[in-house]
Design a protein around this motif. Structure first.
Motif, mmCIF file in Angstrom:
data_model
loop_
_atom_site.group_PDB
_atom_site.id
_atom_site.type_symbol
_atom_site.label_atom_id
_atom_site.label_comp_id
_atom_site.label_asym_id
_atom_site.label_seq_id
_atom_site.Cartn_x
_atom_site.Cartn_y
_atom_site.Cartn_z
ATOM 1 N N ALA A 1 0.819 -1.215 0.000
ATOM 2 C CA ALA A 1 0.000 0.000 0.000
ATOM 3 C C ALA A 1 0.854 1.266 0.000
ATOM 4 C CB ALA A 1 -0.930 -0.002 1.217
ATOM 5 N N ASP B 1 -5.549 4.279 -4.690
ATOM 6 C CA ASP B 1 -5.977 4.243 -3.289
ATOM 7 C C ASP B 1 -6.871 3.045 -2.994
ATOM 8 O OD1 ASP B 1 -4.543 6.480 -2.618
ATOM 9 O OD2 ASP B 1 -6.224 7.871 -2.855
ATOM 10 N N ARG C 1 -4.581 0.212 -2.330
ATOM 11 C CA ARG C 1 -3.880 0.376 -1.054
ATOM 12 C C ARG C 1 -4.746 -0.114 0.111
ATOM 13 N NH1 ARG C 1 -2.191 5.484 -3.621
ATOM 14 N NH2 ARG C 1 -0.012 5.214 -4.252
ATOM 15 N N ILE C 2 -6.018 0.241 0.096
ATOM 16 C CA ILE C 2 -6.932 -0.216 1.148
ATOM 17 C C ILE C 2 -7.013 -1.734 1.137
ATOM 18 C CG2 ILE C 2 -9.337 -0.218 1.918
ATOM 19 C CD1 ILE C 2 -9.556 2.634 0.811
ATOM 20 N N PHE D 1 -4.836 -3.960 -0.029
ATOM 21 C CA PHE D 1 -3.599 -4.612 0.412
ATOM 22 C C PHE D 1 -3.523 -4.653 1.941
ATOM 23 C CE2 PHE D 1 -1.573 -3.887 -3.860
ATOM 24 C CZ PHE D 1 -1.265 -5.230 -4.081
ATOM 25 N N VAL D 2 -3.979 -3.607 2.597
ATOM 26 C CA VAL D 2 -3.992 -3.615 4.067
ATOM 27 C C VAL D 2 -4.957 -4.681 4.575
ATOM 28 C CG1 VAL D 2 -4.577 -2.266 6.117
ATOM 29 C CG2 VAL D 2 -3.319 -1.188 4.241
#
Length: 303
Positions: free
Chosen positions: A182, A262, A265-266, A268-269
């Motif tokens: 991310a 984005d 990224r969310i 992947f977390v």
């Protein structure tokens, strides 16, 4: 992609026939045709449903119907396999604690989390960062290089530390690496991206090599054939769930439009957290689990 695998599969078959010893005379058992129909149809519907979920090429009702019917058929198949004498899938093998932990309660979760990276990372490079497919592939293939490199060191690592210690320490590391994707930006230097992906491949290989070897550790020789069938089906099931859920979550985050950086990224977390949850199962392992495979117990006894 399919035909690339053909020569490798043929080479593996020849090497297996020539190198693997025949410990006992094989015992022929009748083919479980009803189990084959139940498991086969259930898996086909599940894969179709997950594929439709990922591709968004069918109506929501059709996708829900495919997944619901797959769940019903696979539930019936599970009860069937538990009752017959020579089932296609011997679900009773799940009573073996090391297998259950390494591939279901623990390994199932980290397989879902780690497999999603293969799907999400190239998409983030292309949709989020504007790279071409060739550029994205030229970066992500480094994970495979790291995986192959780590395989040469895994026997020593497992012998030195044992399955429990490797999985308890490696799981948070590989989960952090998944979530760490991310932090990547379109402007991140290529050498940093390559190094990070290589390191991820190393720790992912350590995770899967550990769970894979631990899963086999308490399987008796006469159970290997049935175990291999169950192992393969569960692995494919975890991968299908991983890609399907990741695609559905990405579509939800994108709000029906094109995905942006984005959104990845969310996700992947989230996948990193899923991978970390496997630690709860690996903490139940003991230092002696799989010691006769890793050789760790023999080292402790010598010391």
């Amino acid at each position: 992609m399919f035909f690339i695998n053909v020569p490798f599969a043929l080479a593996a078959a020849i090497l297996a026939a020539s190198l693997f010893p025949t410990m006992t005379k094989p015992v022929r058992t009748p083919f479980d045709f009803p189990g084959f129909v139940l498991v086969g149809s259930g898996m086909v519907l599940l894969v179709f449903g997950m594929d439709s979920l990922a591709a968004k090429d069918a109506a929501g009702g059709i996708i829900a119907g495919e997944l619901a019917l797959a769940l019903v058929i696979l539930t019936i198949a599970s009860f069937y396999c538990l009752r017959v004498r020579n089932p296609l899938l011997d679900l009773k093998l799940l009573r073996i604690r090391t297998f259950r932990i390494s591939f279901l309660t623990g390994g199932g979760l980290d397989t879902i989390g780690l497999s999603s990276v293969v799907f999400l990372l190239p998409l983030m490079f292309q949709l989020g960062f504007g790279m071409s497919a060739v550029q994205a592939g030229s970066l992500t293939f480094v994970a495979a290089v790291g995986s192959v490199a780590m395989r040469f060191f895994m026997p020593r690592v497992l012998n030195r530390f044992g399955f429990r210690r490797v999985l308890v320490y490696n799981t948070p590391i590989v989960a952090a690496l998944v979530a760490g994707f991310a932090l990547m930006q379109a402007t991140t230097p290529v050498w940093i991206v390559l190094t990070y992906i290589f390191v991820f491949g190393v720790f992912r290989s350590a995770q899967w090599a550990s769970t894979g070897n631990l899963a086999y550790s308490d399987i008796a020789p006469e159970q290997l054939a049935r175990f291999s069938a169950l192992y393969y089906i569960l692995w494919q099931l975890a991968v299908a769930i991983s890609v399907g859920l990741a695609a559905a979550a990405l579509s939800f985050l994108a709000g029906g439009g094109p995905a942006v950086a984005d959104d990845f990224r969310i996700l992947f977390v989230i996948e990193g957290v899923i991978t970390l949850c496997a630690l709860l199962a690996y903490l139940k392992l003991t230092p002696q689990d799989g010691a006769h495979v890793s050789g760790h117990g023999a080292q402790m006894n010598t010391e």
